[in-house]
Write a protein that holds these residues in place. Structure first.
Motif, PDB file in Angstrom:
ATOM      1  N   ALA B 177      16.376  -4.914  21.331  1.00 15.95           N
ATOM      2  CA  ALA B 177      16.849  -5.117  22.701  1.00 15.95           C
ATOM      3  C   ALA B 177      15.670  -5.341  23.645  1.00 15.95           C
ATOM      4  O   ALA B 177      15.720  -6.194  24.527  1.00 15.95           O
ATOM      5  N   ARG B 178      14.615  -4.602  23.439  1.00 14.55           N
ATOM      6  CA  ARG B 178      13.431  -4.773  24.294  1.00 14.55           C
ATOM      7  C   ARG B 178      12.865  -6.171  24.107  1.00 14.55           C
ATOM      8  O   ARG B 178      12.489  -6.857  25.061  1.00 14.55           O
ATOM      9  N   LYS B 179      12.819  -6.575  22.835  1.00 18.95           N
ATOM     10  CA  LYS B 179      12.269  -7.890  22.519  1.00 18.95           C
ATOM     11  C   LYS B 179      13.069  -8.988  23.202  1.00 18.95           C
ATOM     12  O   LYS B 179      12.508  -9.907  23.806  1.00 18.95           O
ATOM     13  N   LEU B 180      14.395  -8.891  23.109  1.00 23.40           N
ATOM     14  CA  LEU B 180      15.259  -9.955  23.610  1.00 23.40           C
ATOM     15  C   LEU B 180      15.346  -9.972  25.123  1.00 23.40           C
ATOM     16  O   LEU B 180      15.489 -11.022  25.737  1.00 23.40           O
ATOM     17  N   SER B 181      15.271  -8.775  25.731  1.00 21.32           N
ATOM     18  CA  SER B 181      15.535  -8.711  27.171  1.00 21.32           C
ATOM     19  C   SER B 181      14.265  -8.574  28.004  1.00 21.32           C
ATOM     20  O   SER B 181      14.312  -8.709  29.215  1.00 21.32           O
ATOM     21  N   SER B 182      13.168  -8.229  27.333  1.00 25.78           N
ATOM     22  CA  SER B 182      11.927  -7.917  28.042  1.00 25.78           C
ATOM     23  C   SER B 182      12.095  -6.770  29.026  1.00 25.78           C
ATOM     24  O   SER B 182      11.391  -6.685  30.021  1.00 25.78           O
ATOM     25  N   LYS B 183      13.036  -5.863  28.723  1.00 24.70           N
ATOM     26  CA  LYS B 183      13.212  -4.676  29.572  1.00 24.70           C
ATOM     27  C   LYS B 183      12.506  -3.503  28.892  1.00 24.70           C
ATOM     28  O   LYS B 183      12.371  -3.475  27.674  1.00 24.70           O
ATOM     29  N   PRO B 184      12.037  -2.523  29.697  1.00 27.20           N
ATOM     30  CA  PRO B 184      11.296  -1.413  29.079  1.00 27.20           C
ATOM     31  C   PRO B 184      12.172  -0.528  28.181  1.00 27.20           C
ATOM     32  O   PRO B 184      13.370  -0.392  28.416  1.00 27.20           O
ATOM     33  N   THR B 435      12.210   5.964  36.454  1.00 24.42           N
ATOM     34  CA  THR B 435      11.681   5.315  37.659  1.00 24.42           C
ATOM     35  C   THR B 435      10.224   4.906  37.473  1.00 24.42           C
ATOM     36  O   THR B 435       9.851   3.772  37.777  1.00 24.42           O
ATOM     37  N   SER B 436       9.435   5.836  36.938  1.00 29.80           N
ATOM     38  CA  SER B 436       8.010   5.508  36.812  1.00 29.80           C
ATOM     39  C   SER B 436       7.792   4.435  35.750  1.00 29.80           C
ATOM     40  O   SER B 436       6.935   3.564  35.901  1.00 29.80           O
ATOM     41  N   THR B 437       8.581   4.494  34.669  1.00 29.33           N
ATOM     42  CA  THR B 437       8.458   3.480  33.618  1.00 29.33           C
ATOM     43  C   THR B 437       8.789   2.109  34.175  1.00 29.33           C
ATOM     44  O   THR B 437       8.097   1.113  33.919  1.00 29.33           O
ATOM     45  N   LEU B 438       9.866   2.082  34.947  1.00 24.43           N
ATOM     46  CA  LEU B 438      10.306   0.824  35.549  1.00 24.43           C
ATOM     47  C   LEU B 438       9.242   0.286  36.512  1.00 24.43           C
ATOM     48  O   LEU B 438       8.932  -0.912  36.512  1.00 24.43           O
ATOM     49  N   ALA B 439       8.671   1.198  37.295  1.00 28.98           N
ATOM     50  CA  ALA B 439       7.636   0.793  38.247  1.00 28.98           C
ATOM     51  C   ALA B 439       6.428   0.205  37.514  1.00 28.98           C
ATOM     52  O   ALA B 439       5.934  -0.868  37.867  1.00 28.98           O
ATOM     53  N   ASP B 440       5.993   0.895  36.451  1.00 29.67           N
ATOM     54  CA  ASP B 440       4.885   0.390  35.641  1.00 29.67           C
ATOM     55  C   ASP B 440       5.197  -0.985  35.088  1.00 29.67           C
ATOM     56  O   ASP B 440       4.356  -1.883  35.069  1.00 29.67           O
ATOM     57  N   TYR B 441       6.402  -1.091  34.638  1.00 27.87           N
ATOM     58  CA  TYR B 441       6.821  -2.320  33.966  1.00 27.87           C
ATOM     59  C   TYR B 441       6.798  -3.509  34.935  1.00 27.87           C
ATOM     60  O   TYR B 441       6.298  -4.579  34.623  1.00 27.87           O
ATOM     61  N   ILE B 442       7.342  -3.230  36.132  1.00 29.07           N
ATOM     62  CA  ILE B 442       7.377  -4.292  37.140  1.00 29.07           C
ATOM     63  C   ILE B 442       5.954  -4.688  37.546  1.00 29.07           C
ATOM     64  O   ILE B 442       5.628  -5.871  37.665  1.00 29.07           O
ATOM     65  N   ARG B 443       5.108  -3.664  37.689  1.00 34.87           N
ATOM     66  CA  ARG B 443       3.714  -3.912  38.051  1.00 34.87           C
ATOM     67  C   ARG B 443       3.038  -4.817  37.016  1.00 34.87           C
ATOM     68  O   ARG B 443       2.266  -5.703  37.334  1.00 34.87           O
TER      69      ARG B 443
END
Lengths: 399, 445
Positions: B177-184, B435-443
């Protein structure tokens, strides 16, 4: 003269429910009334009623020359009354002909002999009273549960007035060169012994419908010719006893009607009685018919009619069986001291040997037979439910 | 925030602590306003869109196949178990701790399929590691393969911000899922193969666990004990690991009052009967305690691959009718057995967390737990003993049997303590990790 002694074992246990830890103390029933009723009605329909009818006809037809013997347990009688009263009536009709012998045994088809002599004697007396009460019959011959026998049993049975003969298995390792066709005496010559002739008895009970058996199909003519041959070696005029002991459920239940077992039985007595030197007898006739000095024979170790081993291993081999039965007999004394008749009856219902048979874990040929007769998925399950029942019993003791 | 969550257990699909933990966690996360699409190893291809706290019990379901979805929507079910049957949820999933015992027909995974969309060499290696080890003849491995293939469709179709996968069975799905969606991706360690096996265990599973943790953006461990394990045994970057202890929130309809089955004291083992849980130590204790206190009753509740061995051994020790087996228990039956017990023991050889003692303590039962457990980090009012120190276990049980007042006092204090260990707090920690994972990811993207 060769006397065929036909004895049929009639027994039904009270099977335990799938009794869980959380059933303890809840007042939930211990025994599976539904299953017990179903089994009794099924076996009555397939075996007891049709076979009794056939035997009654044969007894009448042969005017007393055809004789049969039953051993009927107390738990079977009780369940006839509960689930199939007409079966009990049909047994009464048979006994009333006067051409039927009834044997004595433990009321609960138990292994009490091995663990508790007093309980054993109690159960034997209960059974004798029951036979008196239901059939007006006074038992004179004894057979212990599953033909279990050893010298000590003869001493105990001798203490009970009236028993003159005992039945057991013709175990090769004990008989050795001796023929099971004669009446013997127990080790101290106080009581008669008759031995099951297992080769021929098992031809009917186990091999009758086995297509892999070289002698299949077993015809009456063939079987009687085999019996006839047994008399050839006897040239001193001694009376012989061919003891064909088997479960009554052989007829119609273990061997289904479609195997021809009923036809076999219908024609068997007539074919036998064509021969002057062949006939039928009761076990109790052993005393009068033994026209020779009976050899005494000793059984230091217990034997039985079960499985290839013909020992106690069907009930008492693995740790589950030993732990279960030892726990039961420890409780017996305390239950008796408490003096609650209901509790004592329940304890006795739990003493029936079948409970331990279900825990047998010998996984080869005989394991199959055990599995066929067991209402549980595995020996472990049977053990778990039984131990839970004993835990409940102990809680009731403390109440 | 919306999470795509993969787990192997969720009530009523439950065989142990994983299902209980996911239930409590998801419920508390929903309470924080987080939306969750849950994917379970169901027979039918469905996911469970959970939006409301109440959804954890009703489990609204959506079929991927529109035709099946419309059949499902128009159909009326007599009760929830009929509905669950239609979706294909077994109330009793086969335990996934007996890999070696299950052998079925072989279907191997097509490696090309997995590798077709990979980019970097590191990624390629992790894929290799995962796919190479997701091959086997066992029923379970095949189920994981199926589950993973299905995750691909879920991952493409659904809309979400993050992926959260629980234990190795769902790591391949999470990775895909991570591979396909590029979501953390967050992976949650409830137990490692070392814990379950009580020894080295199955190497394929280690490899899958390692691949999952390495590929994940964040790793949540259920205790310090587990964090230590994944650092030392799997060499996972410590900066990625967060510890969130499990909790226990007692169901509102729970009945806590004692209802005795036995007059004598009852000592309870409740869990899977596997090497990990130390059931053989329980039997040793029973044998010795019964010599001093023959009126005690030992109840072994649960099932597992050591059941038969334990049963036979209890018989050979001639423990009479004093050592009892319940077999598998449903939730209601677990409550009954807890209400009937006086002392709870958890002699686990290696227990990443261990929710079951919290539950026992919530019922006011005095508990004795293995020092080799995560739960020992969060509770004070329980006895903590090395799993192998049978002498001390026996001494402690005897003491508790003989001192009823003390036992009762410990029970009540334990109950008070457990009531403070709520899922809300744990869920808040998880929310912060999201939240922090998402923030890192967006950064970084």
């Amino acid at each position: 003269m060769l006397n065929i002694v036909f004895y049929f074992q009639v027994h039904q246990p009270y099977r335990l429910r799938h009794y869980n830890v959380l059933d303890i103390g809840q007042g939930s029933p211990m025994f599976d009334d539904k299953l017990n009723g179903e089994v009794m009605r099924k076996v009555a329909e397939k075996c007891y009623l049709p076979t009794n009818k056939l035997l009654l006809e044969l007894i009448k037809e042969h005017e007393g020359r055809f004789k049969i013997t039953f051993s009927i347990t107390g738990t079977a009688i009780e369940q006839f009354k509960l689930y199939s009263p007409e079966t009990l009536d049909s047994f009464k009709a048979l006994v009333d002909t006067g051409h039927v012998e009834l044997l004595g045994e433990t009321y609960y088809h138990s292994l009490a002999f091995l663990y508790d002599s007093n309980e054993f004697l109690d159960q034997v007396m209960m059974h004798r009273d029951l036979m008196q009460q239901e059939f007006g019959y006074f038992t004179e011959t004894f057979r212990n549960t599953e033909l279990i026998y050893q010298d000590r049993l003869s001493d105990l049975v001798f203490e009970i007035p009236g028993f003159k003969t005992l039945l057991t298995e013709g175990v090769d390792r004990v008989l050795q060169w001796r023929s099971p066709l004669y009446a013997y005496k127990n080790y101290n010559k106080r009581i008669n012994l008759l031995f099951k002739y297992y080769q021929l008895a098992d031809d009917i009970a186990f091999r009758f419908s086995n297509r892999d058996w070289p002698e299949f199909p077993l015809t009456v003519e063939k079987f009687v010719s085999w019996i006839d041959k047994l008399t050839l070696n006897e040239n001193k005029g001694r009376n012989q006893f061919l003891n064909l002991f088997m479960d009554y459920e052989t007829f119609g239940e273990h061997q289904w009607a479609s195997t021809g077992i009923f036809d076999f039985m219908r024609h068997f007595p007539g074919e036998v009685l064509k021969n002057q030197h062949l006939g039928f007898a009761f076990p109790k006739d052993a005393t009068d018919l033994s026209n020779y000095q009976q050899e005494s024979i000793s059984f230091p170790e217990p034997v039985s009619w079960a499985d290839e081993e013909r020992d106690l291993s069907a009930w008492l081999e693995n740790d589950m069986q030993h732990n279960a039965i030892e726990t039961l007999y420890e409780l017996f004394e305390r239950v008796k001291a408490k003096g609650d008749p209901e509790l004592l009856k329940t304890t006795r219902m739990l003493s029936t040997s079948d409970h331990f048979y279900y825990m047998c874990a010998k996984y080869f040929q005989d394991g199959d037979v055990h599995k066929y007769f067991s209402p549980y998925d595995s020996p472990d399950q049977a053990y778990i439910y039984y131990i839970n029942a004993l835990a409940e019993l102990e809680e009731r003791l403390l109440r | 925030m919306k999470i795509l969550m993969f787990t192997w257990e969720f009530p009523p699909l439950i065989s142990g602590g994983l299902g209980m933990a996911c239930y409590g966690m998801v419920k508390a996360l929903l309470n924080l306003g987080i939306k969750i699409d849950l994917v379970l190893p169901t027979r039918e291809e469905v996911y469970f869109p959970l939006r409301d706290v109440a959804d954890v019990d009703t489990l609204p379901a959506v079929f991927l196949d529109p035709k099946k979805q419309s059949t499902f929507e128009t159909r009326t079910f007599l009760n929830s178990s009929e509905r669950m049957d239609f979706i294909g949820i077994n109330e009793r999933p086969e335990s996934y701790f007996q890999l070696a015992e299950i052998r079925r027909y072989a279907v191997s995974l097509k490696k090309e399929y997995w590798l077709s969309e990979t980019v970097s060499i590191e990624e390629h290696d992790l894929w290799q590691q995962m796919t190479k080890n997701l091959i086997g003849e066992e029923d379970l491995i095949r189920k994981v393969q199926e589950y993973t293939l299905r995750a691909e469709r879920m991952a493409r179709m659904l809309d979400y911000d993050m992926i959260h996968a629980h234990d190795w069975l769902t790591y391949p799905a999470g990775m895909l899922a991570r591979k396909l969606s590029s979501k953390p991706l967050v992976v949650h360690i409830h137990a490692t193969e070392f814990d379950r096996a009580g020894g080295p265990g199955d190497e394929r599973i280690h490899k899958i666990e390692h691949a999952g943790m390495t590929y994940a953006d964040k790793v949540i461990a259920v205790s310090q004990y587990t964090a230590q394990m994944i650092m030392s045994r799997y060499r996972i970057d410590t900066g990625k690991i967060s510890i969130v202890h499990n909790a226990f929130t007692i169901p509102e309809d729970a009945v806590l009052s004692k209802e005795r089955i036995f007059k004598g004291p009852v000592i309870l083992f409740l869990g899977r009967i596997t090497l990990q849980k130390g059931p053989d130590y329980f039997l040793d204790m029973a044998q010795r305690v019964l010599q001093t206190h023959p009126d005690a009753r030992f109840i072994m509740a649960g099932t597992g691959d050591m059941s038969r061995k334990l049963l036979r051994r209890s018989a050979s020790l001639r423990l009479k009718n004093r050592f009892l087996f319940t077999g598998f228990l449903n939730r209601k039956q677990v409550e009954s057995v807890l209400r009937a017990s006086d002392i709870y023991v958890l002699p686990s050889v290696s227990e990443p967390f261990g929710i079951s003692p919290l539950e026992a303590m919530a019922y006011g039962i005095t508990s004795i737990i293995s020092k080799q457990s995560g739960v020992a980090e969060v509770i004070k009012h329980a006895f903590k003993i090395d799993f192998w120190d049978v002498d001390l276990w026996v001494e402690t049980i005897n003491h508790l049997i003989e001192h009823q007042d003390y036992r009762a006092k410990m029970g009540i204090e334990g109950m008070r303590e457990v009531n403070k260990i709520q899922w809300d707090e744990a869920a808040e920690k998880i929310r912060q990790i999201y939240t922090s994972t998402l923030a890192d990811y967006i950064r970084n993207h």
